[in-house]
Write a protein that holds these residues in place. Sequence first.
Motif, short mmCIF file in Angstrom:
data_model
loop_
_atom_site.label_atom_id
_atom_site.label_comp_id
_atom_site.label_asym_id
_atom_site.label_seq_id
_atom_site.Cartn_x
_atom_site.Cartn_y
_atom_site.Cartn_z
N VAL A 65 0.85 -1.19 0.00
CA VAL A 65 0.00 0.00 0.00
C VAL A 65 0.89 1.24 0.00
CG1 VAL A 65 -1.81 1.28 1.20
CG2 VAL A 65 -1.77 -1.23 1.31
N PRO A 66 0.83 2.05 -1.06
CA PRO A 66 1.58 3.31 -1.03
C PRO A 66 0.89 4.31 -0.11
CG PRO A 66 0.33 3.15 -3.06
CD PRO A 66 0.14 1.84 -2.34
N LEU A 67 1.64 4.90 0.81
CA LEU A 67 1.08 5.86 1.73
C LEU A 67 1.51 7.26 1.26
CD1 LEU A 67 1.12 5.49 5.62
CD2 LEU A 67 1.10 7.69 4.48
N ALA A 68 0.68 7.85 0.42
CA ALA A 68 0.95 9.19 -0.13
C ALA A 68 -0.10 10.14 0.42
CB ALA A 68 0.90 9.16 -1.65
N VAL A 69 0.31 10.99 1.33
CA VAL A 69 -0.59 11.92 2.00
C VAL A 69 -0.02 13.32 1.92
CG1 VAL A 69 -1.68 12.55 4.19
CG2 VAL A 69 -1.41 10.13 3.59
N SER A 70 -0.88 14.29 1.63
CA SER A 70 -0.51 15.70 1.70
C SER A 70 -1.52 16.41 2.59
CB SER A 70 -0.51 16.35 0.30
OG SER A 70 0.51 15.81 -0.51
N LEU A 71 -1.03 17.10 3.60
CA LEU A 71 -1.91 17.82 4.53
C LEU A 71 -1.71 19.32 4.36
CD1 LEU A 71 -3.87 17.85 6.97
CD2 LEU A 71 -1.85 17.87 8.45
N ASN A 72 -2.84 20.00 4.14
CA ASN A 72 -2.84 21.46 4.02
C ASN A 72 -1.89 21.94 2.93
OD1 ASN A 72 -4.64 21.50 6.14
ND2 ASN A 72 -3.13 22.08 7.68
N GLU A 73 -2.04 21.39 1.75
CA GLU A 73 -1.22 21.83 0.62
C GLU A 73 -1.92 22.98 -0.08
OE1 GLU A 73 -0.17 18.81 -2.17
OE2 GLU A 73 1.35 20.06 -3.13
N VAL A 74 -1.24 24.11 -0.22
CA VAL A 74 -1.82 25.29 -0.86
C VAL A 74 -0.86 25.82 -1.91
CG1 VAL A 74 -3.23 25.97 1.11
CG2 VAL A 74 -0.89 26.81 0.94
N ARG A 75 -1.44 26.44 -2.93
CA ARG A 75 -0.65 27.07 -3.99
C ARG A 75 -1.30 28.40 -4.35
NH1 ARG A 75 2.88 23.46 -6.44
NH2 ARG A 75 2.57 21.27 -5.87
N ALA A 76 -0.52 29.44 -4.41
CA ALA A 76 -1.02 30.76 -4.78
C ALA A 76 -0.57 31.07 -6.22
CB ALA A 76 -0.49 31.81 -3.82
N PRO A 77 -1.42 31.77 -7.00
CA PRO A 77 -2.61 32.50 -6.56
C PRO A 77 -3.90 31.71 -6.50
CG PRO A 77 -2.16 32.97 -8.86
CD PRO A 77 -1.05 32.08 -8.39
N ARG A 78 -3.90 30.41 -6.78
CA ARG A 78 -5.17 29.66 -6.81
C ARG A 78 -5.79 29.50 -5.42
NH1 ARG A 78 -3.84 24.24 -9.83
NH2 ARG A 78 -2.02 24.44 -8.49
N SER A 79 -5.01 29.23 -4.40
CA SER A 79 -5.53 29.06 -3.05
C SER A 79 -4.60 29.77 -2.09
CB SER A 79 -5.65 27.58 -2.69
OG SER A 79 -4.39 26.95 -2.81
N SER A 80 -5.06 29.96 -0.84
CA SER A 80 -4.25 30.79 0.05
C SER A 80 -3.91 30.14 1.38
CB SER A 80 -4.96 32.12 0.31
OG SER A 80 -6.24 31.90 0.87
#
Length: 302
Positions: A65-80
């Motif tokens: 089982v690959p455990l690929a997790v991202s928590l609170n990933e943001v990219r501007a200018p799309r998200s803040s």
Amino acid sequence: MNANTNFRMPARRFTATAAATVLAAGPVVLAGAGSAHASADHGRASAVVLRTGLDVSLLNKTVNVPLAVSLNEVRAPRSSERTALTARLDGVDGGQPFSVLRADVASAKATVSASGAEASTNLTHARIHVPGLPLLSLIEVGQVTSKATCETGRKPVASATLLGGVTVLGKKVTLTVGGPTEVKVPGVGEVRIDFSKTRTTSRTAAASALELKVSVNPLKLNVADVEGTLTLGSVTCESPAAAPVSAPASASAPDIKPQGAPAGSGLAETGGASTTPFVVGGAVVLLAAGGAAVALGRRHRS
């Protein structure tokens, strides 16, 4: 007398119209030089509190089982900004949701503007678990923060800080900048930690508060064999592209001398300038119109 008056009026009108046309042509040509548009690029920024790239092998490697997790990933200018406090993964703990991270504070923020781009993370009182160790945290941290700033016209800056204690596989450790810290716990596994990794260029900056290389296989039973990497507090930014510098629209074109002209002679000696061709052209038209009017007037008298 009336005939002469009626004849001369069209000639005068023609002369005035021709002169106005020639003089108006000058500004049109000059205005086309030196135009440029400013760049609308406001830069870029990204931030993520937790990112995992782990491979989990269960039941003597019969299940991968690959455990690929991202928590609170943001990219501007799309998200803040995001502030979720837990990260979960399904299907690796007897079919039950598995909690990878729990924290009192977990925030990521990315912003961009005409003056620059900035990204930051804050993780406080966090506990991270991996499959096979339900009661023992892979790592516990008091507080880690990271920040990357890319201001227009300034050198980008990246930093990461650590406050409070750090516990890895139940052992308290002291992390140092510039070198990895290795933690080995017999019968549990190994963890290699890099603290405060930063890098900058002329327009970009990046930082990672903690980077972990994990190898966990409790008691070598192959019940849950975990291998891979884990990153806390990753941020990046890129400053806005510099707008092209444009010459003023009113700037006059440089004087151009005729090819083969004798040394010391040129337009400057006769008072010539960049508008000289338009003045000369206007004079030619006026002279031609006047000559035509005089010739027609004499013919009419005769």
